[in-house]
Enzyme design. Structure first.
Site, PDB file in Angstrom:
ATOM      1  N   PRO A   1      96.723  32.198  59.106  1.00 36.89           N
ATOM      2  CA  PRO A   1      97.770  31.289  58.420  1.00 36.89           C
ATOM      3  C   PRO A   1      99.082  32.458  58.227  1.00 36.89           C
ATOM      4  CG  PRO A   1      96.232  31.879  56.961  1.00 36.89           C
ATOM      5  CD  PRO A   1      95.306  32.563  58.259  1.00 36.89           C
TER       6      PRO A   1
ATOM      7  N   ASP B   1     100.595  37.942  56.764  1.00 35.86           N
ATOM      8  CA  ASP B   1      99.433  37.478  56.847  1.00 35.86           C
ATOM      9  C   ASP B   1      99.062  36.989  54.993  1.00 35.86           C
ATOM     10  OD1 ASP B   1      96.558  36.038  56.307  1.00 35.86           O
ATOM     11  OD2 ASP B   1      95.759  37.628  57.141  1.00 35.86           O
ATOM     12  N   HIS B   2      99.153  34.671  54.977  1.00 38.01           N
ATOM     13  CA  HIS B   2      99.236  33.955  54.114  1.00 38.01           C
ATOM     14  C   HIS B   2      98.140  34.172  52.998  1.00 38.01           C
ATOM     15  CE1 HIS B   2     101.095  31.565  50.512  1.00 38.01           C
ATOM     16  NE2 HIS B   2     102.474  31.509  51.669  1.00 38.01           N
ATOM     17  N   ARG B   3      96.790  34.898  53.953  1.00 40.28           N
ATOM     18  CA  ARG B   3      95.883  35.228  53.036  1.00 40.28           C
ATOM     19  C   ARG B   3      95.942  36.803  51.929  1.00 40.28           C
ATOM     20  NH1 ARG B   3      91.774  35.745  58.016  1.00 40.28           N
ATOM     21  NH2 ARG B   3      93.716  36.762  58.768  1.00 40.28           N
ATOM     22  N   VAL B   4      96.482  37.420  52.404  1.00 34.96           N
ATOM     23  CA  VAL B   4      96.787  38.556  51.342  1.00 34.96           C
ATOM     24  C   VAL B   4      98.314  38.161  51.239  1.00 34.96           C
ATOM     25  CG1 VAL B   4      97.273  40.791  51.984  1.00 34.96           C
ATOM     26  CG2 VAL B   4      95.483  39.336  53.641  1.00 34.96           C
TER      27      VAL B   4
END
Length: 448
Positions: free
Chosen positions: A250, A420-423
């Site tokens: 994502p 990376d939108h998780r990070v």
């Protein structure tokens, strides 16, 4: 450093063993101790990188029947990132080639047989026939080939094969590639005298000594074979696989405009000392990442963050037949002059397909710069296993308004970060880009 061949021993039964199976009396123990069993070793396709699943045989540097000593180069293998000479770590004779040049084989599969002595070569070649038969039995029957063309009479021996194969392929030893780079010799103009037309160092030296000839326009090789379907090279297949994997991450994108007047002036001042713009951008990015370590992190398992202890800037480079990202390791700690020398070395090795795995797979943050082509802005695809990549556009004169209302012209470039939108979140990237902008707009610390 060349890779080492993986070898597997196949012990041929000795005469004493055959007599025992037939019920004949065994010889004395002293005679048994003097008996040495023959060995035929299978040469396996080595794994030259952690992501390599199959390799392509570029050329065999030894011919069937040649004597080999431990450490001798035997075959040149194309992995997903580089061409590497592969050595043997056993003495013997190259008895049979199972995978010819130009074909691929999975990692760990047999590609040749090595006999311990010259007398065992026929046995090894017989064993190679069984390899071919079993492979043919396991595979589906091939589609019948079209009728062969009419035979063409040949009145003279064929000349040595040219270096270019497949339209854009240079088959040369790593040393010949480096020598050509140092001497400024175009490998596409060199005829190879090695096995399969492979260029060796002597060919490069001979080309340098030969009188220069103007190449006709018609001899220029086409960049695209129009009207044909061409399979991926090993590197292109690896790039394709990575790009598809990136779709599962994502990502989001943040753009920023940076004024480059001061950076441009610094570049003009120190360019004569060997400093490149790529090194300046990498250094500025590394200095900004020191203050924003979250942008230098990644999510590799979908469950945790990996905060990198080093700032290794990978910079995308287009090479013949693919794309690779040489890595400037510890870019925040290396001075700009050493960093520029290292970058030139990495680019030369990348174009010669001589990068070692740690020189292209250890990046923690990636730069992709199309500004030298006049591209003003673009988005980059996030490489798997990393947290962010920054796309850098061209620096162009732009009409801007000052805070006091006056209008002027400044050089500005657009950078777009894919993360990376998780990070990383929007505020993290905004803070990082503000810091990067300050460093570039006042770059005095870049030269320390």
């Amino acid at each position: 450093m060349a890779g080492l061949l993986h070898l597997h021993s196949t012990l041929l039964p000795s005469a004493s063993a055959l007599r025992r199976r037939a019920g004949a009396p065994a010889p004395s123990s002293s005679r048994r101790r003097c008996r040495v069993e023959a060995k035929i070793r299978e040469i396996f396709m080595p794994a030259l990188s952690s992501t390599m699943t199959e390799g392509k045989i570029v050329s065999w540097t030894a011919a069937e029947g040649d004597r080999l000593a431990k450490g001798d180069p035997v075959v040149v293998v194309e992995s997903d990132k580089a061409d590497m000479d592969v050595e043997t770590f056993h003495d013997g004779f190259l008895a049979a080639v199972l995978v010819p040049a130009g074909e691929s084989a999975p990692v760990g599969s047999a590609i040749a047989l090595l006999a311990e002595s010259e007398e065992e070569i026929p046995a090894a070649q017989s064993q190679a026939t069984s390899f071919s038969s079993s492979g043919a039995a396991a595979s589906p029957p091939p589609t019948p080939p079209p009728p062969p063309p009419a035979p063409i009479a040949v009145s003279a021996p064929a000349p040595p094969s040219p270096a270019a194969q497949g339209g854009a392929r240079v088959v040369a030893s790593p040393y010949a590639k480096k020598l050509a780079q140092d001497l400024g010799v175009d490998l596409f103009s060199v005829t190879g005298s090695g096995p399969g037309g492979r260029i060796v160092a002597n060919d490069v030296e001979a080309a340098l000594a030969a009188p220069m000839k103007a190449a006709p326009v018609a001899a220029a090789r086409p960049d695209v074979p129009l009207g044909s379907t061409v399979p991926f090279t090993t590197m292109q297949a690896a790039v394709s696989k990575n790009m598809v994997e990136s779709l599962a991450v994502p990502t989001f994108r943040v753009g920023y405009t940076i004024t480059t007047d001061a950076l441009d002036q610094l570049y003009k001042k120190i360019k004569s000392k060997g400093v490149t713009m790529s090194a300046l951008l990498a250094k500025a990015t590394a200095m900004a990442l020191v203050q924003h370590p979250v942008v230098n992190s990644s999510c590799r398992d979908g469950k945790s963050f990996t905060y990198s202890s080093s700032i290794n800037i990978a910079v995308a480079v287009a090479i013949d037949g693919g794309l690779i990202t040489p890595v400037l390791q510890d870019a925040d700690k290396v001075d700009i002059y050493s960093l520029s020398r290292k970058w030139k070395e990495l680019v030369d090795k990348a174009r010669a397909k001589q990068l070692q795995p740690h020189e292209y797979n250890s990046g923690t943050f990636t730069l992709s710069n199309l500004g030298m082509f006049g591209v003003d802005r673009f988005d980059a695809i996030l490489p798997p296993g990393t947290g962010a990549i920054m796309a850098v556009g061209a620096s162009q004169p732009t009409v801007v308004g000052a805070k006091d209302g006056r209008i002027g012209i400044k050089n500005q470039m657009q950078v777009n970060v894919t993360a990376d939108h998780r990070v990383t979140y929007g505020a993290d990237l905004a803070a990082f880009l503000q810091t990067l902008s300050k460093i570039i707009e006042d770059p005095k610390d870049l030269t320390f």
